[in-house]
Design a protein around this motif. Structure first.
Motif, PDB file in Angstrom:
ATOM      1  N   ASP A 172      -1.046  20.483  33.009  1.00  0.00           N
ATOM      2  CA  ASP A 172      -1.618  20.494  31.605  1.00  0.00           C
ATOM      3  C   ASP A 172      -2.545  18.965  31.659  1.00  0.00           C
ATOM      4  O   ASP A 172      -2.549  18.187  32.354  1.00  0.00           O
ATOM      5  N   THR A 173      -3.320  19.156  30.566  1.00  0.00           N
ATOM      6  CA  THR A 173      -4.480  18.027  30.159  1.00  0.00           C
ATOM      7  C   THR A 173      -4.207  17.712  28.962  1.00  0.00           C
ATOM      8  O   THR A 173      -4.310  18.526  27.939  1.00  0.00           O
ATOM      9  N   VAL A 174      -4.432  16.209  28.870  1.00  0.00           N
ATOM     10  CA  VAL A 174      -4.332  15.670  27.556  1.00  0.00           C
ATOM     11  C   VAL A 174      -6.047  15.673  26.891  1.00  0.00           C
ATOM     12  O   VAL A 174      -6.938  14.910  27.637  1.00  0.00           O
ATOM     13  N   VAL A 175      -6.053  16.316  25.732  1.00  0.00           N
ATOM     14  CA  VAL A 175      -7.664  16.244  25.361  1.00  0.00           C
ATOM     15  C   VAL A 175      -7.360  15.697  23.864  1.00  0.00           C
ATOM     16  O   VAL A 175      -6.499  15.640  23.232  1.00  0.00           O
ATOM     17  N   ASN A 176      -8.614  15.245  23.481  1.00  0.00           N
ATOM     18  CA  ASN A 176      -8.793  14.495  22.112  1.00  0.00           C
ATOM     19  C   ASN A 176      -9.669  15.351  20.909  1.00  0.00           C
ATOM     20  O   ASN A 176      -9.469  15.008  19.551  1.00  0.00           O
ATOM     21  N   THR A 177      -9.941  16.447  21.285  1.00  0.00           N
ATOM     22  CA  THR A 177     -10.916  17.285  20.499  1.00  0.00           C
ATOM     23  C   THR A 177     -10.570  18.866  20.850  1.00  0.00           C
ATOM     24  O   THR A 177     -10.611  19.113  22.050  1.00  0.00           O
ATOM     25  N   ILE A 178     -10.222  19.481  19.773  1.00  0.00           N
ATOM     26  CA  ILE A 178     -10.053  21.158  20.198  1.00  0.00           C
ATOM     27  C   ILE A 178     -10.790  21.656  18.962  1.00  0.00           C
ATOM     28  O   ILE A 178     -10.845  21.173  17.928  1.00  0.00           O
ATOM     29  N   GLY A 179     -11.214  22.937  19.167  1.00  0.00           N
ATOM     30  CA  GLY A 179     -11.840  23.833  18.239  1.00  0.00           C
ATOM     31  C   GLY A 179     -10.956  25.105  18.401  1.00  0.00           C
ATOM     32  O   GLY A 179     -10.960  26.061  19.435  1.00  0.00           O
ATOM     33  N   SER A 180     -10.609  26.008  17.384  1.00  0.00           N
ATOM     34  CA  SER A 180      -9.882  27.193  17.409  1.00  0.00           C
ATOM     35  C   SER A 180     -10.295  27.854  16.197  1.00  0.00           C
ATOM     36  O   SER A 180     -10.304  27.207  14.999  1.00  0.00           O
ATOM     37  N   ILE A 181     -10.429  29.282  16.277  1.00  0.00           N
ATOM     38  CA  ILE A 181     -10.634  29.985  14.969  1.00  0.00           C
ATOM     39  C   ILE A 181      -8.947  30.082  14.166  1.00  0.00           C
ATOM     40  O   ILE A 181      -9.062  30.600  13.251  1.00  0.00           O
ATOM     41  N   MET A 182      -8.208  29.931  15.020  1.00  0.00           N
ATOM     42  CA  MET A 182      -6.701  30.031  14.442  1.00  0.00           C
ATOM     43  C   MET A 182      -6.494  28.980  13.428  1.00  0.00           C
ATOM     44  O   MET A 182      -5.655  29.134  12.626  1.00  0.00           O
ATOM     45  N   LEU A 183      -7.368  27.859  13.318  1.00  0.00           N
ATOM     46  CA  LEU A 183      -7.364  26.995  12.373  1.00  0.00           C
ATOM     47  C   LEU A 183      -8.051  27.120  11.347  1.00  0.00           C
ATOM     48  O   LEU A 183      -8.221  26.114  10.333  1.00  0.00           O
ATOM     49  N   ASP A 184      -8.996  28.237  11.264  1.00  0.00           N
ATOM     50  CA  ASP A 184      -9.701  28.496  10.088  1.00  0.00           C
ATOM     51  C   ASP A 184      -9.032  28.792   8.672  1.00  0.00           C
ATOM     52  O   ASP A 184      -8.178  29.793   8.669  1.00  0.00           O
ATOM     53  N   PRO A 185      -9.305  27.892   7.791  1.00  0.00           N
ATOM     54  CA  PRO A 185      -8.366  27.971   6.542  1.00  0.00           C
ATOM     55  C   PRO A 185      -8.612  29.432   5.884  1.00  0.00           C
ATOM     56  O   PRO A 185      -7.652  29.789   5.140  1.00  0.00           O
ATOM     57  N   THR A 186      -9.612  30.083   5.919  1.00  0.00           N
ATOM     58  CA  THR A 186     -10.096  31.232   5.498  1.00  0.00           C
ATOM     59  C   THR A 186      -9.215  32.334   6.211  1.00  0.00           C
ATOM     60  O   THR A 186      -9.442  33.499   5.754  1.00  0.00           O
ATOM     61  N   GLY A 187      -8.900  32.404   7.310  1.00  0.00           N
ATOM     62  CA  GLY A 187      -8.562  33.284   8.283  1.00  0.00           C
ATOM     63  C   GLY A 187      -9.573  34.167   8.957  1.00  0.00           C
ATOM     64  O   GLY A 187      -9.288  35.213   9.508  1.00  0.00           O
ATOM     65  N   GLY A 188     -10.839  33.375   8.899  1.00  0.00           N
ATOM     66  CA  GLY A 188     -11.922  34.053   9.434  1.00  0.00           C
ATOM     67  C   GLY A 188     -12.178  33.927  11.031  1.00  0.00           C
ATOM     68  O   GLY A 188     -11.228  33.639  11.676  1.00  0.00           O
ATOM     69  N   ASN A 189     -13.391  34.281  11.433  1.00  0.00           N
ATOM     70  CA  ASN A 189     -13.788  34.104  12.897  1.00  0.00           C
ATOM     71  C   ASN A 189     -14.520  32.672  13.207  1.00  0.00           C
ATOM     72  O   ASN A 189     -15.187  32.744  14.181  1.00  0.00           O
ATOM     73  N   THR A 190     -14.234  31.531  12.280  1.00  0.00           N
ATOM     74  CA  THR A 190     -15.124  30.362  12.325  1.00  0.00           C
ATOM     75  C   THR A 190     -14.175  29.408  13.021  1.00  0.00           C
ATOM     76  O   THR A 190     -13.103  29.129  12.554  1.00  0.00           O
ATOM     77  N   SER A 191     -14.608  28.952  14.201  1.00  0.00           N
ATOM     78  CA  SER A 191     -13.841  27.851  14.663  1.00  0.00           C
ATOM     79  C   SER A 191     -13.928  26.657  13.986  1.00  0.00           C
ATOM     80  O   SER A 191     -14.900  26.094  13.827  1.00  0.00           O
ATOM     81  N   THR A 192     -12.836  26.059  13.991  1.00  0.00           N
ATOM     82  CA  THR A 192     -12.274  24.759  13.186  1.00  0.00           C
ATOM     83  C   THR A 192     -12.129  23.538  14.055  1.00  0.00           C
ATOM     84  O   THR A 192     -11.399  24.026  15.133  1.00  0.00           O
ATOM     85  N   VAL A 193     -12.811  22.593  13.899  1.00  0.00           N
ATOM     86  CA  VAL A 193     -12.680  21.525  15.097  1.00  0.00           C
ATOM     87  C   VAL A 193     -11.968  20.285  14.708  1.00  0.00           C
ATOM     88  O   VAL A 193     -12.133  19.722  13.413  1.00  0.00           O
ATOM     89  N   LEU A 194     -10.958  19.782  15.236  1.00  0.00           N
ATOM     90  CA  LEU A 194     -10.339  18.732  15.113  1.00  0.00           C
ATOM     91  C   LEU A 194     -10.676  17.660  16.119  1.00  0.00           C
ATOM     92  O   LEU A 194     -10.584  17.932  17.332  1.00  0.00           O
ATOM     93  N   LYS A 195     -11.189  16.424  15.609  1.00  0.00           N
ATOM     94  CA  LYS A 195     -11.628  15.326  16.450  1.00  0.00           C
ATOM     95  C   LYS A 195     -10.799  14.385  16.628  1.00  0.00           C
ATOM     96  O   LYS A 195      -9.997  14.081  15.369  1.00  0.00           O
ATOM     97  N   ASN A 196     -10.981  13.168  17.348  1.00  0.00           N
ATOM     98  CA  ASN A 196     -10.109  11.866  17.548  1.00  0.00           C
ATOM     99  C   ASN A 196      -8.649  12.419  17.246  1.00  0.00           C
ATOM    100  O   ASN A 196      -7.906  11.629  16.475  1.00  0.00           O
TER     101      ASN A 196
END
Length: 283
Positions: A172-196
């Motif tokens: 496993d690797t520890v990362v500080n930024t991820i992007g996923s469409i599963m985090l899209d609040p609208t349930g769409g196909n847009t990648s939501t990015v979490l930083k820091n």
């Protein structure tokens, strides 16, 4: 007058002195490690030592079964690779102590597998009874693809072991930024990015909450797999280029000869240069 068997052993010693010395030293080291593990009651490591001793015999077995000769340099690299992976990597925990240990071994694995893939066809190319002759570029491509296929199959194996037995072979690797469409609040196909990201809290089915405290988000093996395949790619590409120029030089490239096995059952002397294959000729 010396016994014929003794003369044979002397000839082998003269030709393969470096390989024999490395082989003996590594076997002694493995036996000592195995005795230490027996006294410590760590029988899983004892099994790894036994497996290592068996793997050490494989180059000689393959030479006899396939009637080929492994160059001294290639055989020494294979022996050191086995020792570095099993004894130093697993038992000595070098995979954990030295973060790039696994990366180096995967690079070397790509190089060695490309050498094996290249040799399988090059031996046929040199064989007096072979019905086909392949171009240098084709041989290089086959060597590269063979190595990458072995690398992919190994990653399949690691993933299977992780899923069935939770061994964490895909580190496993520890990362500080991820992007996923599963985090899209609208349930769409847009990648939501979490930083820091500085921590992740895991909530289990019974309501237990655990802060991982790793300083970021825990990537489950993906980056490790991609890194392994990338360095395998580098190793495979490196040898494929070496192999290409080896064939183009009609087998006279002294550096490449150190890594390419040759067949003993060809009517052509094993060190004699092979006939340059016709361009993309397949008979």
């Amino acid at each position: 007058m010396d016994h014929p068997k003794l003369e044979e052993w002397k000839a082998v010693w003269r030709e393969r002195r470096s390989v024999t010395m490395v082989y003996i030293l590594l076997r002694i080291s493995v036996v000592l490690v195995m005795l230490a593990q027996i006294f410590n009651g760590n029988f899983e490591n004892v099994f790894l030592c036994v497996l290592t001793l068996i793997l050490f015999m494989m180059p000689s077995v393959l030479e006899k079964k396939l009637d080929i000769t492994l160059p001294n340099t290639l055989e020494i690299i294979i022996l050191l690779f086995i020792y570095a992976a099993e004894i130093m990597g697993e038992i000595g925990a070098y995979y954990v102590t030295f973060p790039y240990w696994d990366t180096v071994l995967h690079t070397l694995n790509g190089f060695l597998c490309a050498a094996i893939g290249f040799s399988l066809l090059d031996i046929l190319n040199r064989h007096s009874e072979a019905r086909f002759h392949l171009s240098p570029l084709y041989l290089a491509i086959v060597a590269f693809c063979f190595s990458m296929t072995v690398g992919v199959i190994w990653e399949f194996f690691e993933c299977t072991m992780d899923q069935l037995f939770f061994l964490d072979m895909q580190k496993d690797t520890v990362v500080n930024t991820i992007g996923s469409i599963m985090l899209d609040p609208t349930g769409g196909n847009t990648s939501t990015v979490l930083k820091n990201i500085t921590d992740v809290i895991v909530v289990q089915a019974d309501g237990t909450q655990t802060a991982l405290g790793l300083g970021g988000y825990l990537d489950i093996g993906l980056l490790d797999t991609m890194e392994d395949l990338f360095v395998n790619f580098i190793g495979a590409l490196t040898f494929s280029i070496i192999g290409y120029f080896y064939v183009c030089s009609r087998g006279e490239n002294k550096f490449a000869k150190r890594f390419i096995p040759v067949a003993n059952n060809s009517t052509r002397p094993k060190d004699a240069p092979s006939k340059a294959p016709e361009k993309n000729e397949i008979e």
